[in-house]
Design an enzyme around this catalytic site. Structure first.
Site, short mmCIF file in Angstrom:
data_model
loop_
_atom_site.label_atom_id
_atom_site.label_comp_id
_atom_site.label_asym_id
_atom_site.label_seq_id
_atom_site.Cartn_x
_atom_site.Cartn_y
_atom_site.Cartn_z
N TYR A 35 1.91 5.72 -2.48
CA TYR A 35 2.17 6.98 -1.87
C TYR A 35 3.64 7.19 -2.29
N HIS A 65 -9.31 1.41 -11.42
CA HIS A 65 -8.60 2.46 -10.29
C HIS A 65 -7.21 2.67 -10.54
N PHE A 66 -6.43 1.77 -10.81
CA PHE A 66 -4.87 2.26 -10.71
C PHE A 66 -4.48 2.61 -12.07
N HIS A 67 -5.14 2.78 -13.10
CA HIS A 67 -4.76 3.43 -14.16
C HIS A 67 -4.91 4.84 -13.96
N ARG A 100 -10.31 -9.57 -13.24
CA ARG A 100 -8.92 -8.71 -13.71
C ARG A 100 -7.85 -10.13 -13.89
N ARG A 101 -6.93 -9.80 -14.56
CA ARG A 101 -5.70 -10.79 -14.66
C ARG A 101 -6.29 -11.90 -15.23
N HIS A 150 0.91 -1.23 0.25
CA HIS A 150 -0.02 0.13 0.22
C HIS A 150 0.99 1.23 -0.05
FE1 HAS Z 1 -5.14 2.36 -4.59
C1 HAS Z 1 -5.56 -1.09 -4.91
C2 HAS Z 1 -7.51 2.24 -1.75
C3 HAS Z 1 -4.77 5.65 -3.72
C4 HAS Z 1 -2.70 2.53 -6.68
N1 HAS Z 1 -4.21 0.88 -5.75
C5 HAS Z 1 -4.62 -0.33 -5.90
C6 HAS Z 1 -3.66 -1.06 -6.37
C7 HAS Z 1 -2.83 -0.07 -7.29
C8 HAS Z 1 -3.37 1.12 -6.45
C9 HAS Z 1 -1.77 -0.27 -8.16
O1 HAS Z 1 -8.81 -0.09 -0.27
C10 HAS Z 1 -3.79 -2.49 -6.89
C11 HAS Z 1 -3.03 -3.29 -6.27
C12 HAS Z 1 -3.11 -4.74 -6.91
O2 HAS Z 1 -2.37 -5.10 -7.94
O3 HAS Z 1 -4.03 -5.46 -6.31
N2 HAS Z 1 -6.05 3.80 -3.26
C13 HAS Z 1 -6.99 3.49 -1.99
C14 HAS Z 1 -7.35 4.63 -1.32
C15 HAS Z 1 -6.26 5.70 -2.09
C16 HAS Z 1 -5.97 5.00 -2.97
C17 HAS Z 1 -8.12 4.70 -0.30
N3 HAS Z 1 -4.00 3.90 -5.11
C18 HAS Z 1 -3.96 5.08 -4.69
C19 HAS Z 1 -2.72 5.82 -5.24
C20 HAS Z 1 -2.30 5.15 -6.32
C21 HAS Z 1 -3.17 3.59 -6.00
C22 HAS Z 1 -2.48 7.25 -5.00
C23 HAS Z 1 -1.17 4.84 -7.13
C24 HAS Z 1 -0.29 6.11 -7.17
N4 HAS Z 1 -6.50 0.82 -3.67
C25 HAS Z 1 -7.09 0.94 -2.67
C26 HAS Z 1 -7.72 -0.16 -2.17
C27 HAS Z 1 -7.25 -1.12 -3.00
C28 HAS Z 1 -6.39 -0.32 -3.96
C29 HAS Z 1 -8.41 -0.69 -1.15
C30 HAS Z 1 -7.40 -2.81 -3.20
C31 HAS Z 1 -8.35 -2.98 -4.00
C32 HAS Z 1 -8.70 -4.66 -3.98
O4 HAS Z 1 -9.80 -4.92 -3.67
O5 HAS Z 1 -7.63 -5.18 -4.41
C33 HAS Z 1 -6.38 7.08 -1.40
O6 HAS Z 1 -5.14 7.56 -1.16
C34 HAS Z 1 -7.10 7.96 -2.47
C35 HAS Z 1 -7.08 9.45 -2.04
C36 HAS Z 1 -7.29 10.56 -3.02
C37 HAS Z 1 -8.11 11.37 -2.92
C38 HAS Z 1 -8.32 12.33 -4.24
C39 HAS Z 1 -7.69 13.80 -4.00
C40 HAS Z 1 -7.63 14.54 -5.32
C41 HAS Z 1 -6.55 15.37 -5.49
C42 HAS Z 1 -6.69 15.83 -7.14
C43 HAS Z 1 -7.43 17.22 -7.08
C44 HAS Z 1 -7.50 18.08 -8.20
C45 HAS Z 1 -7.52 19.30 -8.44
C46 HAS Z 1 -7.69 19.86 -9.90
C47 HAS Z 1 -7.38 20.17 -7.65
C48 HAS Z 1 -9.04 11.68 -1.72
C49 HAS Z 1 -5.53 15.56 -4.87
C50 HAS Z 1 -8.71 20.95 -10.16
C51 HAS Z 1 -8.46 21.13 -11.56
C52 HAS Z 1 -9.66 21.72 -12.28
C53 HAS Z 1 -9.05 22.31 -13.68
C54 HAS Z 1 -10.41 21.84 -11.96
C1 HEM Z 2 -2.45 -3.83 -15.87
C2 HEM Z 2 -3.64 -1.49 -20.10
C3 HEM Z 2 -0.20 1.85 -18.83
C4 HEM Z 2 0.47 -0.21 -14.63
C5 HEM Z 2 -3.20 -3.70 -16.90
C6 HEM Z 2 -4.37 -4.22 -17.54
C7 HEM Z 2 -4.85 -3.43 -18.67
C8 HEM Z 2 -3.61 -2.45 -19.06
C9 HEM Z 2 -5.73 -3.74 -19.62
C10 HEM Z 2 -5.32 -5.20 -16.91
C11 HEM Z 2 -4.57 -6.67 -17.44
C12 HEM Z 2 -5.40 -7.68 -16.62
O1 HEM Z 2 -5.91 -7.43 -15.35
O2 HEM Z 2 -5.34 -8.90 -16.99
C13 HEM Z 2 -2.62 -0.40 -20.03
C14 HEM Z 2 -2.72 0.56 -21.23
C15 HEM Z 2 -1.58 1.31 -20.65
C16 HEM Z 2 -1.17 1.22 -19.57
C17 HEM Z 2 -3.57 0.19 -22.40
C18 HEM Z 2 -1.06 2.68 -21.81
C19 HEM Z 2 -0.75 2.39 -22.91
C20 HEM Z 2 0.16 1.66 -17.56
C21 HEM Z 2 0.81 2.47 -16.93
C22 HEM Z 2 1.21 1.78 -15.51
C23 HEM Z 2 0.47 0.56 -15.68
C24 HEM Z 2 1.61 3.88 -17.24
C25 HEM Z 2 1.91 2.32 -14.46
C26 HEM Z 2 2.79 3.28 -14.38
C27 HEM Z 2 -0.25 -1.49 -14.55
C28 HEM Z 2 -0.11 -2.50 -13.50
C29 HEM Z 2 -1.10 -3.46 -13.85
C30 HEM Z 2 -1.76 -3.15 -15.07
C31 HEM Z 2 0.56 -2.33 -12.28
C32 HEM Z 2 -1.38 -4.43 -13.11
C33 HEM Z 2 -0.78 -5.96 -13.43
C34 HEM Z 2 -1.15 -7.11 -12.65
O3 HEM Z 2 -2.44 -7.32 -12.45
O4 HEM Z 2 -0.19 -7.95 -12.30
N1 HEM Z 2 -2.77 -2.56 -17.80
N2 HEM Z 2 -1.77 -0.18 -19.03
N3 HEM Z 2 -0.21 0.53 -16.80
N4 HEM Z 2 -1.04 -1.92 -15.63
FE1 HEM Z 2 -1.28 -1.02 -17.12
CU CU Z 3 -3.92 0.18 -0.77
#
Ligand code: HAS
Ligand code: HEM
Ligand code: CU
Length: 576
Positions: free
Chosen positions: A246, A393-395, A456-457, A242
């Site tokens: 960050y 979510h994570f893309h 997924r996967r 997790h």
């Molecule tokens: Fe996540 C699964 C919960 C944030 C990445 N997350 C994943 C996985 C990845 C990932 C890679 O609780 C998959 C892992 C796997 O392969 O199994 N995630 C959260 C929560 C947050 C969160 C509560 N995740 C992230 C971030 C990631 C990331 C950041 C990567 C960089 N996530 C989960 C949970 C799972 C999970 C479960 C497990 C799911 C499962 O069942 O397997 C929080 O940190 C999010 C807080 C964010 C906010 C948004 C704030 C918004 C901002 C932008 C403001 C925009 C402005 C623009 C001001 C509250 C700061 C305005 C502009 C104008 C032009 C109007």
């Molecule tokens: C998995 C597409 C770019 C990180 C996947 C999956 C898709 C996908 C369809 C799901 C595969 C599955 O669950 O079977 C794409 C496309 C991209 C892109 C079209 C852009 C051209 C990225 C980038 C990141 C990223 C920029 C991170 C920097 C991941 C990760 C997984 C994933 C961590 C999970 C692999 C796993 O489940 O083991 N991607 N992706 N991808 N992608 Fe991407």
């Molecule tokens: Cu997490």
């Protein structure tokens, strides 16, 4: 809040011209290596998107010998995609970015030999892990859950890579401690503060993965132990897994807070709030890993629930960030004549690709963050867990909030490090818009498919096509496929701009492209005595790191204890 220019050559501990250009070179190597990894990783993505549109491109790929080696199967490709994008790209970029910025901000002369050895070690770890990955001997996906068993060479390479990142952390933390000693009573400059907080968080976060790999996976894959406990290994993995998100996000936050306001034409909203957000991340990032394990048996529901509440708590600094950075952007737009509740948005500097890319990355993160809170809710998790919702979510978190920000940062960072001019700002702009559009469509398609229970996967365009076809989700499938094509075009455009920039001749003094460090709306005070109470209380980062470690142990030892007491040694399996 200005990052000081290099001091007079000869200042004993300051960053003289020679060490500045040396430091820039190390940073450049990290950044370029990162993007080379991303290039390979990203090119595999569209094939996976097509899979989620029901189109199986893999038999065609297998006919091309070079590609057959890399993408011999859906899962070998997916492993490479996850490892290169999520683990390698992010870590290398951050190691350069958050090495360069704090040393520059503190004006500390680095030990360049140490920096190069660390880079070499990280690269050696990567190349070592690449051998079994490319040889299809580590097709275990980027989470490498046992009892799937990879070649020991993979685990050893990965361990060396992570160890190298800890050396970067060490170099920055030691430099900061030295600066504190030399400047008693002074407030750490905000860019350095954010960097040191991120590295301290990562050191505590990495402990789980280090323990898993060193004590469980390496001895087991070498045949020294009969088996490994999958539940214990997964729990240690998510200790790191997790907070690693960050470690991917905070380097982008550094830019959103410190640089983006100036790029947009405005000021940082509040330095104190910025420090508070990073202090909260330091304390609350790690003790939340069980939100990835709600479905795992033999972990008490009480502890899962506690981790859930802590997860909601760690969303707070991101909410702070949302409002604080939005305020900074509004300030910028006002300075450019923008008015109205939303009317100001038009007045941002939309012709600038670096600003635009980052703002779009932030917009994607509004939805990525909201989805994260759904995932974290124990009651919703069973609906979305292990479905296509999760890659959705994570893309838009790591795949856009992080990746698109890093891409946008390179538009000024590469010229700043190399003295080369950005090739074609006119192409840079559509590349970030296309990435944003592609990823938003991808997210809609994948979240939607996830709600329809598409797993997924899963290589469903091959084996599970019959079931998949009956699911009546033609629209999200088509969106996902389309998004893959848009993302491919976005990536090609972006890498064209980057590579052309890198191979162009050096034309400027690198310092001609300045670090766009923003002023703060509230004036910043250099000494602790003058600083606000918030700044004073968030300054002791080592104490905050101690608190983070204590909290982490409090919520993990009662979970890990029973697992250790009833250790189940399970033999390894090769499923591919
Ligand atoms: Fe996540 C699964 C919960 C944030 C990445 N997350 C994943 C996985 C990845 C990932 C890679 O609780 C998959 C892992 C796997 O392969 O199994 N995630 C959260 C929560 C947050 C969160 C509560 N995740 C992230 C971030 C990631 C990331 C950041 C990567 C960089 N996530 C989960 C949970 C799972 C999970 C479960 C497990 C799911 C499962 O069942 O397997 C929080 O940190 C999010 C807080 C964010 C906010 C948004 C704030 C918004 C901002 C932008 C403001 C925009 C402005 C623009 C001001 C509250 C700061 C305005 C502009 C104008 C032009 C109007
Ligand atoms: C998995 C597409 C770019 C990180 C996947 C999956 C898709 C996908 C369809 C799901 C595969 C599955 O669950 O079977 C794409 C496309 C991209 C892109 C079209 C852009 C051209 C990225 C980038 C990141 C990223 C920029 C991170 C920097 C991941 C990760 C997984 C994933 C961590 C999970 C692999 C796993 O489940 O083991 N991607 N992706 N991808 N992608 Fe991407
Ligand atoms: Cu997490």
């Amino acid at each position: 809040t200005t990052i000081p220019a290099p001091t007079v050559p000869g200042t004993p501990s300051g960053l003289d011209a020679a060490s500045l250009s040396g430091l820039k070179r190390v940073a450049q190597y990290y950044v370029v290596t990162a993007f080379m990894a991303l290039l390979i990783g990203v090119l595999i993505g569209p094939l996976q998107a097509l899979n989620y549109a029901g189109i199986d491109a893999y038999p065609a790929v297998a006919r091309i010998p070079l590609l057959r080696t890399i993408i011999g199967s859906y899962y070998q490709g997916l492993t490479l995609h996850g490892v290169l994008n999520a683990l390698v790209f992010t870590q290398f970029f951050t190691s350069g970015w958050l090495l360069y910025l704090p040393l520059r901000a503190l004006d500390v002369r680095p030990n360049l030999t140490f920096a190069w050895v660390t880079y070499g070690l990280m690269l050696a770890g990567l190349l070592t892990a690449a051998v079994p990955l490319l040889g299809n001997n580590a097709t275990v996906l980027y989470t490498f859950y046992p009892p799937m068993e990879a070649s020991p060479v993979f685990y050893i390479g990965a361990a060396v890579m992570v160890a190298a990142s800890l050396l970067v952390a060490g170099q920055v933390i030691v430099a900061w401690i030295g600066w504190k000693r030399a400047h008693p009573g002074h407030v750490t400059p905000v860019v350095a503060y954010m960097s040191v907080a991120t590295w301290l968080m990562w050191v505590i976060a990495a402990l789980g993965l280090v323990a898993e790999v060193v004590f469980l996976l390496i001895p087991w894959s070498l045949g020294l132990t009969a088996g490994v406990d999958p539940l214990l290994a997964r729990t240690l993995f998510w200790w790191t897994g997790h907070p690693i998100v960050y470690f991917w996000l905070l380097p982008a936050y550094v830019s959103w807070y410190a640089f983006l306001p100036r790029q947009a034409g405005g000021r940082l909203a509040s330095e104190g709030l910025t420090r508070l957000a990073f202090a909260l991340f330091l304390v609350f990032s790690v003790p939340v890993g069980l939100h990835h394990q709600y479905a795992d048996p033999n972990i008490s529901t009480a502890w899962k629930t506690i981790h859930m509440f802590l997860t909601f708590l760690v969303a707070v600094p991101s909410l702070l960030t949302a409002f604080s950075v939005a305020a900074a952007l509004e300030d910028a737009a006002h300075a450019r004549g923008g008015r109205g509740v939303l009317g100001w948005i038009r007045f941002l500097n939309w012709r600038d690709a670096s600003m635009t890319g980052q703002v779009l990355a932030m917009v994607s993160f509004i939805f990525g963050g909201a989805g994260g809170i759904v995932n974290a809710s124990y009651a919703f998790a069973p609906i979305v867990h292990n479905t296509a919702w999760i890659p959705g979510h994570f893309h838009i978190t790591v795949g856009t909030a992080t990746t698109l920000s890093f891409m946008a940062i390179t538009f000024w960072l590469v010229p700043h490090l190399t003295g080369k001019r950005l090739h074609s700002p006119r192409l840079a702009l559509p590349s970030v818009w296309l990435w944003f559009t592609g990823m938003m469509l991808f997210a809609v398609g994948m979240h939607w498919q996830g709600l329809a229970a598409v797993p997924r996967r899963t290589h469903l365009s091959a084996g599970a096509q019959d079931i998949y076809d009956t699911m009546q989700i033609a629209v999200p499938r088509a969106l996902t496929g389309l998004s893959g094509v848009i993302l491919l075009i976005a990536a090609l455009l972006y890498f064209w701009v980057l590579l052309r920039t890198l191979v162009s001749p050096r034309v400027d003094d690198p310092e001609a492209t300045v670090i766009p460090i923003s002023d703060a709306i509230s004036p910043s005070r250099p000494t602790l005595a003058q600083a606000s109470p918030l700044v004073r209380r968030t300054e002791p980062l080592l104490a905050l790191a101690g608190a983070a470690l204590v909290l982490t142990l409090l919520v993990y030892l009662p979970v890990l204890g029973p697992m250790l007491a009833s250790y189940q040694a399970v033999p390894g399996q090769r499923l591919w």
